[in-house]
Scaffold this motif. Structure first.
Motif, mmCIF file in Angstrom:
data_model
loop_
_atom_site.group_PDB
_atom_site.id
_atom_site.type_symbol
_atom_site.label_atom_id
_atom_site.label_comp_id
_atom_site.label_asym_id
_atom_site.label_seq_id
_atom_site.Cartn_x
_atom_site.Cartn_y
_atom_site.Cartn_z
ATOM 1 N N HIS A 120 34.894 50.747 35.110
ATOM 2 C CA HIS A 120 35.177 49.355 35.432
ATOM 3 C C HIS A 120 36.323 48.835 34.565
ATOM 4 O O HIS A 120 37.200 48.110 35.052
ATOM 5 N N ALA A 121 36.317 49.177 33.291
ATOM 6 C CA ALA A 121 37.360 48.708 32.376
ATOM 7 C C ALA A 121 38.742 49.210 32.785
ATOM 8 O O ALA A 121 39.750 48.559 32.494
ATOM 9 N N ASN A 122 38.794 50.340 33.480
ATOM 10 C CA ASN A 122 40.069 50.896 33.932
ATOM 11 C C ASN A 122 40.486 50.397 35.309
ATOM 12 O O ASN A 122 41.616 50.646 35.735
ATOM 13 N N ALA A 123 39.595 49.701 36.009
ATOM 14 C CA ALA A 123 39.913 49.192 37.349
ATOM 15 C C ALA A 123 40.712 47.902 37.235
ATOM 16 O O ALA A 123 40.427 47.047 36.389
ATOM 17 N N PRO A 124 41.708 47.719 38.092
ATOM 18 C CA PRO A 124 42.481 46.466 38.072
ATOM 19 C C PRO A 124 41.598 45.264 38.418
ATOM 20 O O PRO A 124 40.727 45.349 39.282
ATOM 21 N N LEU A 125 41.809 44.154 37.719
ATOM 22 C CA LEU A 125 41.047 42.928 37.978
ATOM 23 C C LEU A 125 41.173 42.515 39.446
ATOM 24 O O LEU A 125 42.263 42.549 40.009
ATOM 25 N N GLN A 181 37.707 48.148 43.899
ATOM 26 C CA GLN A 181 37.005 49.038 42.975
ATOM 27 C C GLN A 181 36.264 48.238 41.904
ATOM 28 O O GLN A 181 35.085 48.492 41.627
ATOM 29 N N ALA A 182 36.919 47.254 41.307
ATOM 30 C CA ALA A 182 36.283 46.426 40.266
ATOM 31 C C ALA A 182 35.096 45.659 40.843
ATOM 32 O O ALA A 182 34.042 45.560 40.196
ATOM 33 N N GLU A 183 35.244 45.133 42.038
ATOM 34 C CA GLU A 183 34.149 44.395 42.670
ATOM 35 C C GLU A 183 32.971 45.311 42.994
ATOM 36 O O GLU A 183 31.815 44.913 42.884
ATOM 37 N N THR A 184 33.271 46.543 43.374
ATOM 38 C CA THR A 184 32.210 47.526 43.639
ATOM 39 C C THR A 184 31.446 47.843 42.359
ATOM 40 O O THR A 184 30.218 47.917 42.368
ATOM 41 N N PHE A 185 32.158 47.996 41.257
ATOM 42 C CA PHE A 185 31.492 48.265 39.977
ATOM 43 C C PHE A 185 30.588 47.094 39.573
ATOM 44 O O PHE A 185 29.503 47.307 39.041
ATOM 45 N N LYS A 186 31.031 45.877 39.844
ATOM 46 C CA LYS A 186 30.198 44.706 39.522
ATOM 47 C C LYS A 186 28.859 44.781 40.250
ATOM 48 O O LYS A 186 27.808 44.538 39.646
ATOM 49 N N VAL A 187 28.895 45.122 41.528
ATOM 50 C CA VAL A 187 27.663 45.222 42.318
ATOM 51 C C VAL A 187 26.789 46.358 41.792
ATOM 52 O O VAL A 187 25.576 46.190 41.603
ATOM 53 N N MET A 188 27.391 47.510 41.525
ATOM 54 C CA MET A 188 26.638 48.662 41.023
ATOM 55 C C MET A 188 25.973 48.340 39.685
ATOM 56 O O MET A 188 24.801 48.653 39.473
ATOM 57 N N ARG A 232 27.703 41.095 31.950
ATOM 58 C CA ARG A 232 28.047 39.712 32.309
ATOM 59 C C ARG A 232 29.530 39.424 32.051
ATOM 60 O O ARG A 232 30.183 38.753 32.858
ATOM 61 N N LEU A 233 30.047 39.919 30.947
ATOM 62 C CA LEU A 233 31.464 39.697 30.647
ATOM 63 C C LEU A 233 32.353 40.377 31.683
ATOM 64 O O LEU A 233 33.322 39.784 32.169
ATOM 65 N N LEU A 234 32.027 41.620 32.031
ATOM 66 C CA LEU A 234 32.813 42.329 33.042
ATOM 67 C C LEU A 234 32.702 41.645 34.401
ATOM 68 O O LEU A 234 33.669 41.595 35.162
ATOM 69 N N GLU A 235 31.527 41.116 34.713
ATOM 70 C CA GLU A 235 31.345 40.417 35.990
ATOM 71 C C GLU A 235 32.221 39.170 36.059
ATOM 72 O O GLU A 235 32.673 38.772 37.135
ATOM 73 N N ASN A 236 32.477 38.565 34.908
ATOM 74 C CA ASN A 236 33.342 37.377 34.833
ATOM 75 C C ASN A 236 34.805 37.750 34.606
ATOM 76 O O ASN A 236 35.608 36.911 34.176
ATOM 77 N N ASP A 237 35.143 39.001 34.871
ATOM 78 C CA ASP A 237 36.515 39.528 34.743
ATOM 79 C C ASP A 237 37.065 39.455 33.328
ATOM 80 O O ASP A 237 38.263 39.334 33.117
#
Length: 142
Positions: free
Chosen positions: A31-36, A40-47, A105-110
């Motif tokens: 997720h940290a390597n996915a562009p905001l 891909q980033a949105e998929t990681f948030k759901v997972m 939570r932090l990653l979910e908030n970008d």
């Protein structure tokens, strides 16, 4: 319910919890390597959210319920040094769970407060704690 059934349910719960504790920080690395804002980033948030809410949280709660139930049935354990060390490591594992929840939570908030390498290091913390817990519970060195 017999002690053996409670112990089996405890082991099942712990395995389920550990799966999440070992997989979630790996998702953070990617997720940290996915562009905001990317798909891909949105998929990681759901997972990440589903893993934490549907598997990890219930498994942690069940692990504590069955573990404390076993202690209640065999309360002399609390005087054994191996058990005290194991219990401290379990509390640290719960703290790790909380830390991962905050990271999610932090990653979910970008927000990306950590690098992918930092998440790789966090990925090892549950492993070290798990090894210590298993050695204490099985070998009972003290």
């Amino acid at each position: 319910m017999s002690y053996e059934i409670i112990k089996a349910l405890h082991i099942i719960s712990v395995i389920s919890w550990m799966v999440g504790l070992l997989y979630l920080p790996r998702l953070f690395v990617y997720h940290a390597n996915a562009p905001l804002g990317s798909v891909q980033a949105e998929t990681f948030k759901v997972m990440e959210r589903r893993l934490l809410k549907a598997i990890m949280n219930p498994a942690m709660i069940a692990s504590f319920i069955f573990g404390l139930w076993m202690i209640a049935l065999n309360h002399t354990l609390i005087y054994e040094l191996w058990f005290i060390i194991k219990f401290v490591c379990v509390i640290l594992m719960a703290g790790c769970h909380g830390k991962f929840s905050k990271m999610r939570r932090l990653l979910e908030n970008d927000e990306k407060p950590l690098s992918s390498n930092a998440y790789r290091i966090w990925n090892e913390v549950p492993t070290v704690l798990m090894i210590t817990i298993i050695v204490m519970a099985v070998v009972k060195p003290f």
